[in-house]
Design an enzyme around this catalytic site. Structure first.
Site, mmCIF file in Angstrom:
data_model
loop_
_atom_site.group_PDB
_atom_site.id
_atom_site.type_symbol
_atom_site.label_atom_id
_atom_site.label_comp_id
_atom_site.label_asym_id
_atom_site.label_seq_id
_atom_site.Cartn_x
_atom_site.Cartn_y
_atom_site.Cartn_z
ATOM 1 N N TRP A 164 0.801 -1.227 0.000
ATOM 2 C CA TRP A 164 0.000 0.000 0.000
ATOM 3 C C TRP A 164 0.831 1.271 0.000
ATOM 4 O O TRP A 164 0.309 2.352 -0.243
ATOM 5 C CB TRP A 164 -0.938 0.006 1.223
ATOM 6 C CG TRP A 164 -0.213 -0.258 2.520
ATOM 7 C CD1 TRP A 164 -0.122 -1.461 3.165
ATOM 8 C CD2 TRP A 164 0.555 0.674 3.293
ATOM 9 N NE1 TRP A 164 0.657 -1.336 4.294
ATOM 10 C CE2 TRP A 164 1.086 -0.031 4.403
ATOM 11 C CE3 TRP A 164 0.844 2.041 3.171
ATOM 12 C CZ2 TRP A 164 1.886 0.577 5.366
ATOM 13 C CZ3 TRP A 164 1.643 2.638 4.128
ATOM 14 C CH2 TRP A 164 2.158 1.916 5.219
ATOM 15 N N ASN A 165 2.130 1.165 0.297
ATOM 16 C CA ASN A 165 2.866 2.415 0.527
ATOM 17 C C ASN A 165 3.189 3.185 -0.748
ATOM 18 O O ASN A 165 3.334 4.413 -0.716
ATOM 19 C CB ASN A 165 4.117 2.171 1.387
ATOM 20 C CG ASN A 165 5.093 1.211 0.757
ATOM 21 O OD1 ASN A 165 4.753 0.476 -0.168
ATOM 22 N ND2 ASN A 165 6.313 1.207 1.258
ATOM 23 N N LYS A 188 -2.693 -8.435 -7.695
ATOM 24 C CA LYS A 188 -3.552 -8.063 -6.570
ATOM 25 C C LYS A 188 -2.863 -6.964 -5.777
ATOM 26 O O LYS A 188 -1.805 -7.195 -5.197
ATOM 27 C CB LYS A 188 -3.823 -9.265 -5.653
ATOM 28 C CG LYS A 188 -4.883 -8.943 -4.608
ATOM 29 C CD LYS A 188 -4.862 -9.885 -3.422
ATOM 30 C CE LYS A 188 -3.768 -9.600 -2.453
ATOM 31 N NZ LYS A 188 -3.753 -8.279 -1.799
ATOM 32 N N SER A 245 5.904 -7.559 3.427
ATOM 33 C CA SER A 245 6.611 -7.948 4.656
ATOM 34 C C SER A 245 7.382 -9.260 4.485
ATOM 35 O O SER A 245 7.036 -10.108 3.642
ATOM 36 C CB SER A 245 5.615 -8.092 5.799
ATOM 37 O OG SER A 245 4.872 -9.280 5.631
ATOM 38 N N GLU A 266 10.733 -8.465 -2.606
ATOM 39 C CA GLU A 266 11.253 -7.191 -2.074
ATOM 40 C C GLU A 266 10.615 -7.029 -0.709
ATOM 41 O O GLU A 266 9.457 -6.615 -0.608
ATOM 42 C CB GLU A 266 10.852 -6.027 -2.977
ATOM 43 C CG GLU A 266 11.265 -6.164 -4.428
ATOM 44 C CD GLU A 266 12.764 -6.161 -4.629
ATOM 45 O OE1 GLU A 266 13.519 -5.871 -3.681
ATOM 46 O OE2 GLU A 266 13.197 -6.498 -5.740
ATOM 47 N N LEU A 267 11.364 -7.378 0.343
ATOM 48 C CA LEU A 267 10.742 -7.520 1.662
ATOM 49 C C LEU A 267 11.176 -6.405 2.616
ATOM 50 O O LEU A 267 11.744 -5.399 2.204
ATOM 51 C CB LEU A 267 11.061 -8.908 2.208
ATOM 52 C CG LEU A 267 10.738 -10.052 1.230
ATOM 53 C CD1 LEU A 267 11.117 -11.394 1.804
ATOM 54 C CD2 LEU A 267 9.261 -10.040 0.829
ATOM 55 N N CYS A 300 10.163 0.978 2.693
ATOM 56 C CA CYS A 300 11.043 -0.128 3.117
ATOM 57 C C CYS A 300 12.491 0.312 3.188
ATOM 58 O O CYS A 300 13.305 -0.362 3.803
ATOM 59 C CB CYS A 300 10.967 -1.273 2.115
ATOM 60 S SG CYS A 300 9.327 -1.888 1.921
ATOM 61 N N GLU A 398 11.122 -2.863 11.893
ATOM 62 C CA GLU A 398 10.819 -1.641 11.140
ATOM 63 C C GLU A 398 9.663 -0.892 11.821
ATOM 64 O O GLU A 398 8.599 -1.477 12.028
ATOM 65 C CB GLU A 398 10.316 -2.071 9.767
ATOM 66 C CG GLU A 398 11.160 -1.668 8.624
ATOM 67 C CD GLU A 398 10.589 -2.129 7.297
ATOM 68 O OE1 GLU A 398 9.846 -3.134 7.249
ATOM 69 O OE2 GLU A 398 10.887 -1.478 6.301
HETATM 70 C C1 SIN Z 1 9.379 0.591 -0.873
HETATM 71 O O1 SIN Z 1 9.450 1.222 0.149
HETATM 72 O O2 SIN Z 1 8.840 -0.514 -0.876
HETATM 73 C C2 SIN Z 1 9.930 1.100 -2.187
HETATM 74 C C3 SIN Z 1 10.609 2.381 -2.092
HETATM 75 C C4 SIN Z 1 11.258 2.840 -3.375
HETATM 76 O O3 SIN Z 1 11.022 2.315 -4.462
HETATM 77 O O4 SIN Z 1 12.033 3.781 -3.287
#
Ligand code: SIN
Length: 496
Positions: A164-165, A188, A245, A266-267, A300, A398
């Protein structure tokens, strides 16, 4: 050719809000007829009631992707590239409305929302170009009368599961390389922010992505697992690409093992940010502000642990606190907003838990350290915590919010040891002006990404991804296409 002329169409925000699934080029309700609410994190108001999909919808999406695959795989790379270029142009043309939609469902200030649109679009343009550069190799001859070569082929159907970020950028940087490679896609988005991803389907369709080549379903938190389970078990789905996550990443790896799919994960991260005493402190503060407070600390790659050398600790803390205390927290609709609401109540509770735990263990709040309930339920004040120590929760997990814990260190070895003392390894940052130290520390940090005197590390031209429990494989850059391709070795014999 899939398209000959690029027809730019600008949509109103209301025209970009869709609430059904996009399967086989059509908008369809969930098989169950169920829906769930998507709310504005700033106000809690319902924006739309979207399809609450399950197993049957996931299956219908895969069926459509399987039907579309042969033609899309066999399309000329330049024709796939043309469609992606058109999609890119449409995204850019609609950047204001998409930016507003991101702000509405995700909460980031409009300037950042629009920035995300352009960031996501940059991946589409990048992979449109990469589509025409999928080279193979002629292998130098080993025997007379025998010719060997290696060609690259699309892996097949790709399932893209996104967080969602960054409701636009994360899905764009998965769909674009998949389509560029000749794969078809089922996707999804996260239940908090499906609307931007659905809006992208409108533009993809407009751009000429053929029916079935791109399919998207939404699902509530309760049903998401059932929907995704079908893709994990279905042998036709050859790749899963996921951002989210670490526990969910591990679940996907475990549950998809039965059909041995390719995986890109990508966690989570727990990024260290080290400030050595030879650093330009003003530059370090500026880099930390840019990187930590992007999306209110909900990324992340944003620094989660800030290590400052003892001799510059107090000066750095004072410079930083002044900047953090001046940040404007407000709803995304306020043109001056720099930090919006957090995504939901669970997110604020986690931030609060981390800050309270740190204070119980001896941290001092130099600014912030509390909810901003006067603005709404999901707001938390940008916070600087001095005297952070490794026994605090925020040192191991985190926080995903606007909190900067400042840890003190005495020498380089201690800083590197502390930075690496985590199961995660996505991004890391350090500030120093000593060339030898820069060379040493950048090699020693256990992370997929190292920002050296730089806080803004993301770019479509760079390989994004982690090591250790932050996942594997890379997104973006020339490497980002490889995961969507498999190598086929051709051996031709009996040549004269
Ligand atoms: C992320 O926080 O999942 C990606 C951040 C980014 O692409 O810079």
């Amino acid at each position: 050719m899939f398209m000959e002329t690029i027809m730019m169409k600008r949509f109103e925000l209301s025209e970009l809000i869709r609430s059904d699934n996009f399967i086989d080029g059509k908008w369809v309700t969930a098989a169950s007829g169920k829906r769930f609410a998507v709310t504005d994190p700033a106000t809690g108001k319902v924006i739309a009631q979207v399809a609450d999909s399950g197993y049957a919808d996931a299956r219908a999406a895969t069926d459509a992707a399987a039907r579309a695959f042969p033609a899309w795989r066999d399309a000329l790379p330049k024709d796939r590239a043309a469609v992606l270029h058109c999609w890119h142009a449409l995204i850019v043309e609609n950047a204001d409305a998409l930016g507003r939609l991101i702000s509405l469902e995700q909460g980031k200030p409009f300037a950042e929302g629009r920035g995300e649109v352009m960031y996501g679009a940059s991946y589409v343009a990048w992979f449109a170009e990469e589509a025409t550069r999928i080279y193979g190799d002629i292998i130098p001859q080993q025997q007379r009368g025998k010719r060997m070569s290696a060609i690259k082929e699309p892996v097949g159907i790709v399932a893209a599961i996104t967080p969602w970020n960054f409701p636009l950028a994360m899905i764009a940087r998965k769909i674009a390389p998949a389509l560029a490679a000749g794969c078809t896609v089922v996707g999804k988005p996260a239940e908090d922010t499906p609307l931007t991803a659905l809006a992208l389907m409108i533009l993809a369709h407009e751009a000429g992505v053929p029916a079935g080549a791109l399919n998207l379903i939404s699902a509530s938190r309760e049903n998401a697992q059932a929907a995704v389970a079908d893709w994990l078990e279905d042998g036709r789905v050859r790749k899963i690409t996921f951002t989210g996550s670490t526990p969910v990443g591990k679940y996907l790896a475990r549950e998809s093992a039965g059909t041995l799919k390719k995986l890109s994960l990508e966690l989570g991260g727990n990024a260290p940010f080290i400030v050595f005493d030879d650093a330009d402190l003003d530059a370090a503060v500026a880099g930390l502000m840019a990187s930590k407070f992007r999306n209110g600390g909900q990324t992340c790659v944003c620094p989660n642990r800030v290590y400052v050398q003892s001799s510059v600790y107090d000066r750095f803390a004072a410079l930083l606190t002044k900047r953090v205390a001046a940040l404007k927290v407000a709803p995304a609709t306020d043109p001056e907003a720099q930090i919006g609401p957090m995504i939901n109540a669970r997110a604020v509770e986690k931030i609060e838990r981390h800050v309270n735990d740190a204070i119980r263990h001896g941290a001092r709040a130099l600014t912030g350290g509390k909810r901003l309930s006067e603005l709404g339920a999901n707001y938390y004040a940008p916070t600087v915590l001095a005297d952070a120590t490794p026994d605090m929760q925020l040192s191991c997990e985190e926080t995903f919010g606007p909190v900067v814990p400042l840890f003190r260190f005495n020498d380089e070895a201690q800083a590197v040891r502390a930075a690496n003392d985590t199961p995660f390894g996505l991004a890391s940052y350090f500030y120093s002006q000593d060339a030898r130290r820069i060379d040493r520390v950048s090699r020693l940090l256990e992370a997929g990404i190292v920002g050296i005197n730089e806080g803004a590390i993301s770019s479509e031209a760079a390989p994004f991804g982690g090591v250790k429990e932050s996942g594997y494989e890379r997104e973006g850059s020339k490497y980002g296409l490889d995961d969507y391709l498999s190598i086929k070795y051709l051996c031709q014999g009996n040549l004269a």
